[in-house]
Design a protein around this motif. Structure first.
Motif, PDB file in Angstrom:
ATOM      1  N   UNK A  50      37.738  50.458  44.873  1.00 33.23           N
ATOM      2  CA  UNK A  50      39.093  49.908  44.757  1.00 33.23           C
ATOM      3  C   UNK A  50      39.643  49.358  46.068  1.00 33.23           C
ATOM      4  N   UNK A  51      39.110  49.828  47.184  1.00 32.82           N
ATOM      5  CA  UNK A  51      39.552  49.279  48.469  1.00 32.82           C
ATOM      6  C   UNK A  51      39.222  47.790  48.571  1.00 32.82           C
ATOM      7  N   UNK A  52      38.115  47.391  47.937  1.00 30.17           N
ATOM      8  CA  UNK A  52      37.730  45.980  47.915  1.00 30.17           C
ATOM      9  C   UNK A  52      38.438  45.193  46.816  1.00 30.17           C
ATOM     10  N   UNK A  53      38.614  45.821  45.647  1.00 29.28           N
ATOM     11  CA  UNK A  53      39.077  45.072  44.474  1.00 29.28           C
ATOM     12  C   UNK A  53      40.587  45.058  44.293  1.00 29.28           C
ATOM     13  N   UNK A  54      41.302  46.073  44.770  1.00 32.25           N
ATOM     14  CA  UNK A  54      42.753  46.136  44.558  1.00 32.25           C
ATOM     15  C   UNK A  54      43.494  44.911  45.087  1.00 32.25           C
ATOM     16  N   UNK A  55      43.131  44.360  46.270  1.00 32.32           N
ATOM     17  CA  UNK A  55      43.837  43.160  46.744  1.00 32.32           C
ATOM     18  C   UNK A  55      43.683  41.960  45.815  1.00 32.32           C
ATOM     19  N   UNK A  56      42.699  41.991  44.913  1.00 29.25           N
ATOM     20  CA  UNK A  56      42.472  40.882  43.985  1.00 29.25           C
ATOM     21  C   UNK A  56      43.148  41.107  42.637  1.00 29.25           C
ATOM     22  N   UNK A  57      43.979  42.151  42.510  1.00 28.27           N
ATOM     23  CA  UNK A  57      44.608  42.496  41.232  1.00 28.27           C
ATOM     24  C   UNK A  57      45.415  41.322  40.675  1.00 28.27           C
ATOM     25  N   UNK A  58      45.113  40.891  39.422  1.00 29.88           N
ATOM     26  CA  UNK A  58      45.857  39.775  38.831  1.00 29.88           C
ATOM     27  C   UNK A  58      47.227  40.177  38.298  1.00 29.88           C
ATOM     28  N   UNK A  59      47.479  41.499  38.149  1.00 27.26           N
ATOM     29  CA  UNK A  59      48.759  41.959  37.625  1.00 27.26           C
ATOM     30  C   UNK A  59      49.039  43.364  38.149  1.00 27.26           C
ATOM     31  N   UNK A  60      50.279  43.829  37.939  1.00 27.14           N
ATOM     32  CA  UNK A  60      50.651  45.175  38.374  1.00 27.14           C
ATOM     33  C   UNK A  60      49.849  46.233  37.618  1.00 27.14           C
ATOM     34  N   UNK A  61      49.528  45.956  36.339  1.00 23.63           N
ATOM     35  CA  UNK A  61      48.722  46.888  35.549  1.00 23.63           C
ATOM     36  C   UNK A  61      47.348  47.120  36.154  1.00 23.63           C
TER      37      UNK A  61
END
Length: 461
Positions: A85-96
Motif C-alpha cells: 500500500x505504500x506504493x499503491x495508495x498515492x494512486x488511489x482513484x477515490x477515497x474508497x
C-alpha cells in the motif's frame, strides 16, 4: 545490551514504528483530504477508523500466528504486506480505494507490532525495561514526530508523500531483520499439516467476524447520527445491532477453546485486565489530543500544516527524552511511580488545554504538549513493563496482541469522541469541551495508579 542485541532492537524498531508513524502522520492530512475529496470531518474520519479497526483485529490474530508459525516469519511477512500500500495508495482513484489501502497498511504494520514486543521479550532477557525504552524511542518517537514529518511532506509534496515515506523504513527493516532476528520454529509442530477446519477453529474466525462487524456497526450508527444531526430509527437499529454482535462475541469467547481474545485468561489474571483498561484510557486521551490539536490549529487558528507539524514536534522531542530515562527508572523502582507521574502530567496538560483561546501564545501550546510528551514517554515504557510482569510467559504473544488491541480500541474511541464533540467542523468551544473531558480521563488514570500502588498489583504471575 551487546552489539547484536542493539542491531536486533534497531531492526525491530524500524518495523514497529510504521504503525504509529502512519497513524500519526494522517492527523495533519485530515484538512487536506477534506478538501481533496469534498468531505466533512465525520466522513473523512473513516480513514482513521478503518486503520484502527483493522489494527485492533489484526494484532491479537498476528500474536497467535507468531506462536504457531514463528515470530521472524510473521515479522518479515508484515514488512512485505506494508510495502504494497505504500506504493499503491498515492494512486488511489477515490477515497474508497484510499480506505482499502489504509486497511492493508494497518494489517501489514500490525503483523510487526505485537510480534516485535514478543521478539524483545524472548531474545533480550536482562534489563527488559531498558530494552523497552529503546524500543519506545521508535514507537513513541514515530507517533509523536509523525505530525511534524507529515506536515513537512504535505507542505512540499501533498498528501501522497505520507505513504511513499514508508518505503525506506520497510527496506531497511527487512534487510536488517533477515540478518539479526534469530530463526525460530513454530511452537505447534503440526501447524503446517492442519486442515482448513482446524485453522478455522484455531484462529477463531467466528470471533474475529463478530468483533469486526459489531465494532463497525456501532461506529457507523453513532457517526451517521452525529453527521446527520438527528437520531433516526435506522441509526438506533444499527447501533443496537452492533451492541448485539459484540455481546455475542463476548459469549462466544467465553465458550470457545481457542478464543480470538482470551477473556477467561484475563479473568484469571486481573492485573492484565487493568493494564489493558488503563492502556485503552491512555490512548483515548492521548489520541484525542493527537488528532484534535492539529485540526484545531489549522481550522480555528489558521496555522499551516508545516507550522502545525513544528508545534507538534514538542510532543515528540519530550517523548524521546523521557523514554530512556523512564527505562532506567523503571528497572530500579518498577512501573508504578512512573505511571503515577504520567497521570499527573496528563491531568496538568488537559487542564492547560481548557485555558487555551485564540489569543493564547504559542508557548502555552508548547507547554501543554511538553506535559503530554513526557507522560507519553513514561507510559510507553511503564505500561509495557507492567504487562510483562503481569503476563504468564507461555502466552506473551497473545497478551502482546491483546495489549495492542487495547491501544487501537482507545484510538478508535478517541476519534469517535473527537467526532462527536466537534461534529462536522472544529471550533474553539468544542476544543475547550474536549479538554474538560480529557481532564476527567486523566484524573481517573491518576486514581487507578494510586490504587495499583496500594494493592501491590503487577507482580510476576
Amino acid at each position: 545490551m551487546n552489539v547484536r542485541s542493539r542491531w536486533l532492537m534497531i531492526s525491530v524498531g524500524l518495523g514497529v514504528l510504521l504503525n504509529p508513524l502512519n497513524s500519526s502522520m494522517i492527523s495533519v492530512a485530515i484538512p487536506r483530504l477534506q478538501g481533496a475529496y469534498h468531505l466533512d470531518f465525520t466522513a473523512v474520519s473513516w480513514i482513521i477508523f478503518a486503520f484502527y479497526i483493522a489494527s485492533a483485529v489484526a494484532q491479537p490474530v498476528m500474536g497467535k500466528a507468531s506462536d504457531l508459525f514463528g515470530r521472524r516469519r510473521i515479522f518479515l511477512a508484515g514488512l512485505v504486506t506494508a510495502f504494497i500500500p505504500s506504493l499503491l495508495a498515492p494512486l488511489s482513484p477515490s477515497f474508497g480505494w484510499l480506505i482499502v489501502f489504509r486497511i492493508v497498511q494497518a494489517i501489514g504494520t500490525s503483523m510487526m507490532g505485537g510480534v516485535g514486543m514478543t521478539i524483545v521479550r524472548v531474545h533480550i532477557t536482562e534489563k527488559q525495561a531498558s530494552a523497552l525504552s529503546f524500543l519506545s524511542i521508535f514507537l513513541s518517537g514515530a507517533a509523536a514526530i509523525g505530525p511534524f514529518i507529515g506536515g513537512v511532506l504535505i507542505h512540499w509534496w501533498d498528501w501522497p508523500a505520507i505513504f511513499l515515506v514508508n518505503i525506506p523504513f520497510v527496506a531497511a527493516s527487512f534487510l536488517l531483520a533477515r540478518k539479526v532476528i534469530p530463526k525460530d520454529e513454530p511452537l505447534t509442530s503440526s501447524a503446517n499439516s492442519m486442515s482448513f477446519r482446524k485453522w478455522f477453529d484455531l484462529l477463531d474466525v467466528p470471533g474475529i467476524l463478530l468483533f469486526t462487524a459489531g465494532l463497525v456497526a456501532l461506529l457507523v450508527g453513532l457517526l451517521s447520527a452525529k453527521s446527520s444531526g438527528h437520531v433516526s430509527l435506522s441509526y438506533v437499529i444499527i447501533c443496537l445491532t452492533g451492541l448485539a454482535l459484540l455481546t455475542a462475541f463476548v459469549r462466544l469467547e467465553l465458550k470457545t477453546k481457542s478464543p480470538f481474545i482470551p477473556l477467561r485468561t484475563f479473568a484469571k489474571y486481573p492485573a492484565m485486565t487493568w493494564i489493558n483498561v488503563e492502556y485503552m484510557l491512555v490512548n483515548v486521551l492521548y489520541y484525542s489530543l493527537f488528532f484534535g490539536l492539529p485540526s484545531y490549529l489549522q481550522t480555528v487558528r489558521h496555522v499551516s500544516e508545516f507550522h502545525t507539524g513544528i508545534l507538534m514536534l514538542t510532543l515528540g522531542l519530550c517523548s524521546l527524552i523521557a523514554s530512556p530515562i523512564a527505562g532506567r527508572w523503571i528497572d530500579k523502582s518498577g512501573p508504578q511511580p512512573a505511571l503515577l507521574l504520567s497521570g499527573m502530567l496528563m491531568t496538568l496538560g488537559s487542564v492547560w488545554l481548557v485555558t487555551l483561546n485564540q489569543a493564547s501564545p504559542v508557548i502555552s501550546i508548547c507547554l501543554a504538549l511538553a506535559a503530554f510528551g513526557i507522560s507519553n514517554g513514561l507510559n510507553s515504557v511503564g505500561i509495557q513493563a507492567a504487562l510483562f510482569k503481569a503476563s504468564p510467559k507461555e502466552m506473551i504473544g497473545v497478551a502482546s496482541g491483546v495489549f495492542n488491541t487495547s491501544r487501537y480500541i482507545g484510538t478508535i474511541l478517541s476519534s469517535l469522541l473527537t467526532g462527536i464533540v466537534m461534529g462536522g467542523q472544529f471550533s474553539a468551544g468544542g476544543f475547550k469541551l474536549l479538554g474538560v473531558i480529557l481532564t476527567f480521563i486523566a484524573l481517573s488514570l491518576v486514581f487507578m495508579s494510586l490504587g495499583h500502588r496500594r494493592s501491590g498489583q503487577w507482580q510476576e504471575p
